[in-house]
Enzyme design. Structure first.
Site, PDB file in Angstrom:
ATOM      1  N   ASP A   1      -3.226 -10.990  10.414  1.00 60.14           N
ATOM      2  CA  ASP A   1      -3.693 -12.320  10.803  1.00 60.14           C
ATOM      3  C   ASP A   1      -2.494 -13.268  10.728  1.00 60.14           C
ATOM      4  O   ASP A   1      -1.341 -12.821  10.539  1.00 60.14           O
ATOM      5  CB  ASP A   1      -4.909 -12.760   9.952  1.00 60.14           C
ATOM      6  CG  ASP A   1      -4.559 -13.099   8.503  1.00 60.14           C
ATOM      7  OD1 ASP A   1      -3.375 -12.986   8.125  1.00 60.14           O
ATOM      8  OD2 ASP A   1      -5.476 -13.482   7.751  1.00 60.14           O
TER       9      ASP A   1
ATOM     10  N   CYS B   1      -2.457  -9.435   5.704  1.00 56.45           N
ATOM     11  CA  CYS B   1      -2.971 -10.814   5.750  1.00 56.45           C
ATOM     12  C   CYS B   1      -2.335 -11.573   4.586  1.00 56.45           C
ATOM     13  O   CYS B   1      -1.305 -11.134   4.058  1.00 56.45           O
ATOM     14  CB  CYS B   1      -4.495 -10.860   5.749  1.00 56.45           C
ATOM     15  SG  CYS B   1      -5.326 -10.239   4.279  1.00 56.45           S
TER      16      CYS B   1
ATOM     17  N   THR C   1      -3.415 -12.143   1.474  1.00 52.93           N
ATOM     18  CA  THR C   1      -3.541 -11.388   0.216  1.00 52.93           C
ATOM     19  C   THR C   1      -3.666  -9.879   0.431  1.00 52.93           C
ATOM     20  O   THR C   1      -3.516  -9.109  -0.521  1.00 52.93           O
ATOM     21  CB  THR C   1      -4.815 -11.822  -0.532  1.00 52.93           C
ATOM     22  OG1 THR C   1      -5.933 -11.562   0.333  1.00 52.93           O
ATOM     23  CG2 THR C   1      -4.781 -13.300  -0.883  1.00 52.93           C
TER      24      THR C   1
ATOM     25  N   HIS D   1      -3.409  11.111  -3.944  1.00 53.97           N
ATOM     26  CA  HIS D   1      -4.732  11.297  -4.551  1.00 53.97           C
ATOM     27  C   HIS D   1      -5.894  10.916  -3.635  1.00 53.97           C
ATOM     28  O   HIS D   1      -6.944  11.546  -3.687  1.00 53.97           O
ATOM     29  CB  HIS D   1      -4.855  10.460  -5.825  1.00 53.97           C
ATOM     30  CG  HIS D   1      -3.920  10.881  -6.916  1.00 53.97           C
ATOM     31  ND1 HIS D   1      -4.042  10.436  -8.204  1.00 53.97           N
ATOM     32  CD2 HIS D   1      -2.844  11.711  -6.907  1.00 53.97           C
ATOM     33  CE1 HIS D   1      -3.080  10.967  -8.954  1.00 53.97           C
ATOM     34  NE2 HIS D   1      -2.325  11.742  -8.190  1.00 53.97           N
TER      35      HIS D   1
ATOM     36  N   HIS E   1      -8.431  16.633  -5.869  1.00 62.15           N
ATOM     37  CA  HIS E   1      -8.801  15.366  -5.222  1.00 62.15           C
ATOM     38  C   HIS E   1      -9.786  15.570  -4.069  1.00 62.15           C
ATOM     39  O   HIS E   1     -10.498  14.653  -3.688  1.00 62.15           O
ATOM     40  CB  HIS E   1      -7.553  14.647  -4.712  1.00 62.15           C
ATOM     41  CG  HIS E   1      -6.555  14.400  -5.802  1.00 62.15           C
ATOM     42  ND1 HIS E   1      -6.820  13.575  -6.865  1.00 62.15           N
ATOM     43  CD2 HIS E   1      -5.316  14.909  -6.010  1.00 62.15           C
ATOM     44  CE1 HIS E   1      -5.778  13.569  -7.692  1.00 62.15           C
ATOM     45  NE2 HIS E   1      -4.854  14.370  -7.192  1.00 62.15           N
TER      46      HIS E   1
HETATM   47  C1  RB5 Z   1      -6.217 -16.731   5.452  1.00 64.61           C
HETATM   48  O1  RB5 Z   1      -6.090 -18.041   4.986  1.00 64.61           O
HETATM   49  C2  RB5 Z   1      -6.445 -15.785   4.306  1.00 64.61           C
HETATM   50  O2  RB5 Z   1      -7.704 -15.999   3.772  1.00 64.61           O
HETATM   51  C3  RB5 Z   1      -6.278 -14.357   4.765  1.00 64.61           C
HETATM   52  O3  RB5 Z   1      -4.993 -14.163   5.270  1.00 64.61           O
HETATM   53  C4  RB5 Z   1      -6.458 -13.300   3.687  1.00 64.61           C
HETATM   54  O4  RB5 Z   1      -5.688 -13.574   2.572  1.00 64.61           O
HETATM   55  C5  RB5 Z   1      -7.841 -12.977   3.357  1.00 64.61           C
HETATM   56  O5  RB5 Z   1      -8.138 -12.137   2.502  1.00 64.61           O
END
Ligand code: RB5
Length: 146
Positions: A8, A65, A67, A98, A133
């Site tokens: 994203d 993304c 996080t 695993h 596994h």
């Molecule tokens: C976008 O602001 C953010 O929420 C997205 O990139 C991600 O971290 C979502 O889990």
């Protein structure tokens, strides 16, 4: 090995870093976006890429993304996907050995491009160990088949 990759708006820089790694490793890949300079919704990228991996059109998928969490949550909704959210090299190796993870998610607000590149390199070059596994993965596959 054919790789599908997407991010994203929060993961564009690491996505570009991973594309340069894939070129260095001589691996075939396709970039599924985003082509964005504004905010987009991560499920719009995670779900189609996960479906392409689950169907066998691509062997593995890499998602980025902010996080890595949203991408991994969405990808793991697709049957047959084992998407690992990884921010360290130890886990990158372990999840291949695993869990036979077929997708990797990372967060650009968590780690920098250098570490992301190392994680992806280890994840792409480590084999699944099978053995004990296999029974564990079969329990997940059986659950998905319900
Ligand atoms: C976008 O602001 C953010 O929420 C997205 O990139 C991600 O971290 C979502 O889990």
């Amino acid at each position: 090995m054919k790789i599908a990759i997407a991010s994203d708006h929060g993961g564009i820089n690491i996505r570009e870093e991973i594309k340069s790694l894939l070129e260095e490793l001589g691996l075939q890949y396709e970039d599924f976006g985003c082509e964005c300079d504004t905010s987009v919704d991560y499920p719009d990228y995670a779900l189609p890429v996960a479906e392409k991996v689950a169907s066998g059109e691509f062997d593995r998928g890499i998602l980025v993304c902010g996080t890595g969490i949203g991408m991994s949550i969405a990808a793991n909704k697709v049957s047959g996907i084992r998407c690992a959210l990884v921010h360290d090299v130890f886990s990158a190796k372990a999840t291949r050995q695993h869990n036979d993870s077929n997708m990797l998610a990372m967060g650009e607000r968590v780690i920098g491009p250098g570490l992301a590149r190392e994680i992806a390199k280890v994840w792409l070059t480590t084999d699944y160990e099978g053995g004990r596994h296999e029974n564990r993965l079969n329990k997940i596959k059986d659950y998905e088949g319900k």
